[in-house]
Motif scaffolding. Structure first.
Motif, PDB file in Angstrom:
ATOM      1  N   VAL A  50       0.740  -1.287   0.065  1.00 41.62           N
ATOM      2  CA  VAL A  50      -0.057   0.111  -0.084  1.00 41.62           C
ATOM      3  C   VAL A  50       0.807   1.186  -0.032  1.00 41.62           C
ATOM      4  O   VAL A  50       1.791   1.247   0.691  1.00 41.62           O
ATOM      5  N   LYS A  51       0.589   2.010  -0.958  1.00 44.60           N
ATOM      6  CA  LYS A  51       1.169   3.413  -0.788  1.00 44.60           C
ATOM      7  C   LYS A  51       0.197   4.558  -0.829  1.00 44.60           C
ATOM      8  O   LYS A  51      -0.888   4.590  -1.503  1.00 44.60           O
ATOM      9  N   PHE A  52       0.502   5.775  -0.189  1.00 45.72           N
ATOM     10  CA  PHE A  52      -0.163   7.038  -0.188  1.00 45.72           C
ATOM     11  C   PHE A  52       0.610   8.033   0.122  1.00 45.72           C
ATOM     12  O   PHE A  52       1.768   7.941   0.671  1.00 45.72           O
ATOM     13  N   SER A  53       0.065   9.192  -0.012  1.00 44.31           N
ATOM     14  CA  SER A  53       0.573  10.568   0.377  1.00 44.31           C
ATOM     15  C   SER A  53      -0.345  10.932   1.374  1.00 44.31           C
ATOM     16  O   SER A  53      -1.571  10.864   1.443  1.00 44.31           O
ATOM     17  N   TYR A  54       0.056  11.848   2.180  1.00 43.96           N
ATOM     18  CA  TYR A  54      -0.787  12.512   3.460  1.00 43.96           C
ATOM     19  C   TYR A  54      -0.691  14.037   3.400  1.00 43.96           C
ATOM     20  O   TYR A  54       0.497  14.583   3.028  1.00 43.96           O
ATOM     21  N   VAL A  55      -1.486  14.787   4.043  1.00 45.73           N
ATOM     22  CA  VAL A  55      -1.491  15.972   4.297  1.00 45.73           C
ATOM     23  C   VAL A  55      -2.044  16.148   5.671  1.00 45.73           C
ATOM     24  O   VAL A  55      -3.027  15.440   6.185  1.00 45.73           O
ATOM     25  N   ILE A  56      -1.344  17.195   6.460  1.00 48.79           N
ATOM     26  CA  ILE A  56      -1.808  17.215   7.802  1.00 48.79           C
ATOM     27  C   ILE A  56      -2.786  18.387   8.030  1.00 48.79           C
ATOM     28  O   ILE A  56      -2.473  19.315   7.429  1.00 48.79           O
ATOM     29  N   ASN A  57      -3.865  17.943   8.520  1.00 49.43           N
ATOM     30  CA  ASN A  57      -4.990  19.064   9.022  1.00 49.43           C
ATOM     31  C   ASN A  57      -4.831  19.856   9.963  1.00 49.43           C
ATOM     32  O   ASN A  57      -5.177  21.023   9.830  1.00 49.43           O
ATOM     33  N   SER A  58      -4.327  19.276  11.157  1.00 48.58           N
ATOM     34  CA  SER A  58      -4.153  19.752  12.630  1.00 48.58           C
ATOM     35  C   SER A  58      -3.163  19.190  13.180  1.00 48.58           C
ATOM     36  O   SER A  58      -2.982  17.796  13.096  1.00 48.58           O
ATOM     37  N   ILE A  59      -2.446  19.875  13.988  1.00 44.49           N
ATOM     38  CA  ILE A  59      -1.487  19.023  14.815  1.00 44.49           C
ATOM     39  C   ILE A  59      -0.977  19.878  15.921  1.00 44.49           C
ATOM     40  O   ILE A  59      -1.367  20.841  16.430  1.00 44.49           O
ATOM     41  N   LYS A  60      -0.620  19.149  17.154  1.00 47.30           N
ATOM     42  CA  LYS A  60      -0.542  19.663  18.458  1.00 47.30           C
ATOM     43  C   LYS A  60       0.761  18.854  18.935  1.00 47.30           C
ATOM     44  O   LYS A  60       1.050  17.705  19.155  1.00 47.30           O
ATOM     45  N   ASP A  61       1.656  19.356  19.580  1.00 42.26           N
ATOM     46  CA  ASP A  61       2.861  19.218  20.220  1.00 42.26           C
ATOM     47  C   ASP A  61       3.805  18.327  19.357  1.00 42.26           C
ATOM     48  O   ASP A  61       4.578  17.504  19.928  1.00 42.26           O
ATOM     49  N   ILE A  62       3.744  18.684  17.939  1.00 43.45           N
ATOM     50  CA  ILE A  62       4.653  18.042  17.120  1.00 43.45           C
ATOM     51  C   ILE A  62       5.229  18.867  16.297  1.00 43.45           C
ATOM     52  O   ILE A  62       4.604  19.639  15.424  1.00 43.45           O
ATOM     53  N   ASP A  63       6.590  19.012  16.079  1.00 41.29           N
ATOM     54  CA  ASP A  63       7.180  20.044  15.405  1.00 41.29           C
ATOM     55  C   ASP A  63       7.605  19.282  13.921  1.00 41.29           C
ATOM     56  O   ASP A  63       8.340  18.428  13.838  1.00 41.29           O
ATOM     57  N   ILE A  64       6.548  19.647  12.962  1.00 41.94           N
ATOM     58  CA  ILE A  64       6.588  18.744  11.625  1.00 41.94           C
ATOM     59  C   ILE A  64       7.726  19.274  10.794  1.00 41.94           C
ATOM     60  O   ILE A  64       7.928  18.828   9.808  1.00 41.94           O
ATOM     61  N   THR A  65       8.347  20.633  11.090  1.00 40.69           N
ATOM     62  CA  THR A  65       9.480  20.866  10.325  1.00 40.69           C
ATOM     63  C   THR A  65      10.816  20.239  10.772  1.00 40.69           C
ATOM     64  O   THR A  65      11.753  20.352  10.087  1.00 40.69           O
ATOM     65  N   ASN A  66      10.840  19.579  11.744  1.00 38.17           N
ATOM     66  CA  ASN A  66      11.793  18.727  12.259  1.00 38.17           C
ATOM     67  C   ASN A  66      11.832  17.323  11.625  1.00 38.17           C
ATOM     68  O   ASN A  66      10.744  16.726  11.628  1.00 38.17           O
ATOM     69  N   LYS A  67      13.023  17.138  10.995  1.00 43.65           N
ATOM     70  CA  LYS A  67      12.965  15.982  10.136  1.00 43.65           C
ATOM     71  C   LYS A  67      12.777  14.718  10.926  1.00 43.65           C
ATOM     72  O   LYS A  67      11.982  13.873  10.480  1.00 43.65           O
ATOM     73  N   ASN A  68      13.211  14.577  12.205  1.00 43.62           N
ATOM     74  CA  ASN A  68      13.069  13.412  12.893  1.00 43.62           C
ATOM     75  C   ASN A  68      11.625  13.211  13.587  1.00 43.62           C
ATOM     76  O   ASN A  68      11.006  12.122  13.212  1.00 43.62           O
ATOM     77  N   GLU A  69      11.000  14.405  13.654  1.00 46.12           N
ATOM     78  CA  GLU A  69       9.717  14.412  14.090  1.00 46.12           C
ATOM     79  C   GLU A  69       8.659  14.010  12.975  1.00 46.12           C
ATOM     80  O   GLU A  69       7.661  13.208  12.887  1.00 46.12           O
ATOM     81  N   LYS A  70       9.168  14.417  11.668  1.00 45.81           N
ATOM     82  CA  LYS A  70       8.419  14.079  10.468  1.00 45.81           C
ATOM     83  C   LYS A  70       8.285  12.681  10.199  1.00 45.81           C
ATOM     84  O   LYS A  70       7.389  11.927   9.878  1.00 45.81           O
ATOM     85  N   TYR A  71       9.377  11.968  10.384  1.00 45.22           N
ATOM     86  CA  TYR A  71       9.841  10.501  10.166  1.00 45.22           C
ATOM     87  C   TYR A  71       9.095  10.067  11.245  1.00 45.22           C
ATOM     88  O   TYR A  71       8.138   8.925  10.538  1.00 45.22           O
ATOM     89  N   LYS A  72       9.018  10.208  12.461  1.00 40.86           N
ATOM     90  CA  LYS A  72       8.261   9.392  13.360  1.00 40.86           C
ATOM     91  C   LYS A  72       6.758   9.627  13.083  1.00 40.86           C
ATOM     92  O   LYS A  72       5.911   8.321  13.270  1.00 40.86           O
ATOM     93  N   LEU A  73       6.183  10.481  12.585  1.00 47.01           N
ATOM     94  CA  LEU A  73       4.715  10.946  12.453  1.00 47.01           C
ATOM     95  C   LEU A  73       4.417  10.190  11.297  1.00 47.01           C
ATOM     96  O   LEU A  73       3.226   9.212  11.268  1.00 47.01           O
ATOM     97  N   THR A  74       5.107   9.946  10.238  1.00 51.28           N
ATOM     98  CA  THR A  74       4.877   9.051   8.785  1.00 51.28           C
ATOM     99  C   THR A  74       4.821   7.714   9.233  1.00 51.28           C
ATOM    100  O   THR A  74       3.863   7.085   8.842  1.00 51.28           O
ATOM    101  N   LYS A  75       5.674   7.279  10.284  1.00 54.40           N
ATOM    102  CA  LYS A  75       5.740   5.765  10.567  1.00 54.40           C
ATOM    103  C   LYS A  75       4.531   5.585  11.391  1.00 54.40           C
ATOM    104  O   LYS A  75       3.915   4.439  11.539  1.00 54.40           O
ATOM    105  N   GLU A  76       4.036   6.647  12.235  1.00 52.79           N
ATOM    106  CA  GLU A  76       2.766   6.078  13.169  1.00 52.79           C
ATOM    107  C   GLU A  76       1.506   6.066  12.299  1.00 52.79           C
ATOM    108  O   GLU A  76       0.670   5.240  12.473  1.00 52.79           O
TER     109      GLU A  76
END
Length: 377
Positions: free
Chosen positions: A280-306
């Motif tokens: 399965v492949k997909f792309s995603y957009v963030i609608n809302s976010i809290k306490d996650i720095d999406i501009t941080n590469k490591n945080e972005k990676y963790k969110l994608t894995k989640e």
């Protein structure tokens, strides 16, 4: 001779026509059908446009549609008894939805399939739904302030849910019949109910009041074994089925610390050595976010894995309900049949319990989709 030939050709043009042609004003045009089953009797309801209102501008207080009912020991007998109450000839060529009662679906839909395939007027692109916790005719007649015809309201509700949430999609009669007859797969049908009073849902006052007392509520899929309803799946199971069958392109995930919409979802199934490989492949957009720095590469990676793990869980739950209920609404058996038809005939009664599943999920962030660096005033 030439004169006779000219006269003959002229007569052909004059006499050409349809032998069973009917004027529109001679027809009672149906746009929805419901089938309930009670006390060993079929109760068939047919929703028709109110042609009198359409042609009379002064009839503002009249309903846009009218519901006619008939009953009998067979579907055909019930419709025949209904036709006796009509002043016009019944025409089913414009039916766009059929609502089937849950209790009738548990009994088995063979009689419905038999009628539908023999009736040449019914178009096979019409939608089919199951009515849960209320009679099918009440679902069919549920009014909405956003749609003139209640039959179109049901279709619009399911389409909107598919586009915004991704839990369900409109199933056509042609798809149901195809999967019923095809080897190694079972059909599914979307399920709807009425939230609030089912009696209020069919009244004009319900849509005139700014606070509606009742409205249509889209649920998930009803799954079938042969022609009998087995169960209604959960929201997550329904999402998984949609992903595995490539019936949704958008899917919403809502968590305490983020909300994301998945786009361009594509699933590929492959069978080899008694194993189903799922990619399965997909792309995603963030609608809302809290306490996650999406501009941080490591945080972005963790969110994608989640998010990938969340999608993986939907797929796993869909597979589990398929195996546990022994009803293949995804079509794993059909995949085996197309690769090894002779082998499928040997294992067809118990192939689900002997399959291994390998699931790979890959997601990528399309855009952040929310404002950045907003500071409190």
């Amino acid at each position: 001779m030439k004169t006779k030939l000219i006269i003959f050709i002229s007569l052909l043009f004059i006499l050409t026509g349809c032998y069973n042609y009917s004027e529109l004003n001679e027809l009672a045009i149906a746009n929805g059908i419901s089938i309930d089953y009670k006390d060993n009797k079929y109760i068939v309801s047919i929703l028709m446009a109110n042609s009198h209102k359409a042609t009379n501008n002064t009839s503002e207080n009249q309903a846009s549609t009218s519901l006619f009912q008939g009953e009998g020991s067979t579907i055909d007998e019930a419709i025949t008894s209904l036709e006796l109450t009509l002043p016009k000839k019944l025409y089913l060529g414009h039916v766009n939805i059929i609502v089937l009662d849950y209790n009738y679906a548990e009994k088995g839909l063979y009689d419905f399939f038999d009628y539908a395939t023999k009736n040449s007027e019914l178009i096979k692109k019409l939608c089919v739904v199951i009515s849960k916790d209320t009679e099918a005719y009440k679902v069919l007649a549920t009014l909405s302030p956003l749609e003139m015809f209640s039959s179109k309201n049901i279709i619009a509700n399911i389409d909107t849910t598919n586009k915004s949430v991704g839990t369900i999609y409109n199933v056509k009669l042609s798809e149901v019949l195809y999967k019923y007859l095809e080897k190694g797969m079972e059909f599914i049908i979307p399920t709807v109910t009425i939230k609030g009073s089912s009696d209020d849902a069919t009244k004009e006052d319900n849509i005139k009041d700014p606070i509606s007392k009742a409205h249509l509520n889209v649920l998930t899929f009803s799954i079938f074994k042969n022609d009998k309803l087995v169960d209604i799946v959960s929201i997550n199971e329904s999402k998984g089925i949609n992903i595995l069958t490539n019936k949704t392109t958008n899917l919403k995930i809502m968590k305490d610390n983020y909300s994301a919409t998945l786009n361009s979802i594509k699933c590929k199934l492959d069978y080899k050595d008694n194993k189903i490989n799922i990619k399965v492949k997909f792309s995603y957009v963030i609608n809302s976010i809290k306490d996650i720095d999406i501009t941080n590469k490591n945080e972005k990676y963790k969110l994608t894995k989640e998010i990938e793990r969340e999608v993986h869980s939907y797929i796993k739950e869909a597979i589990d309900i398929t195996v546990n209920k022994n009803t293949d609404s995804i079509g794993f058996g059909n995949l085996i049949y197309k690769h090894k038809p002779k082998y499928y005939e040997i294992i067809k009664d118990d192939y689900l319990n002997n399959l291994d599943f390998n699931i790979e999920v890959k997601g990528s962030l399309e855009s952040i989709g929310v404002a950045k660096n907003i500071k409190e005033k």
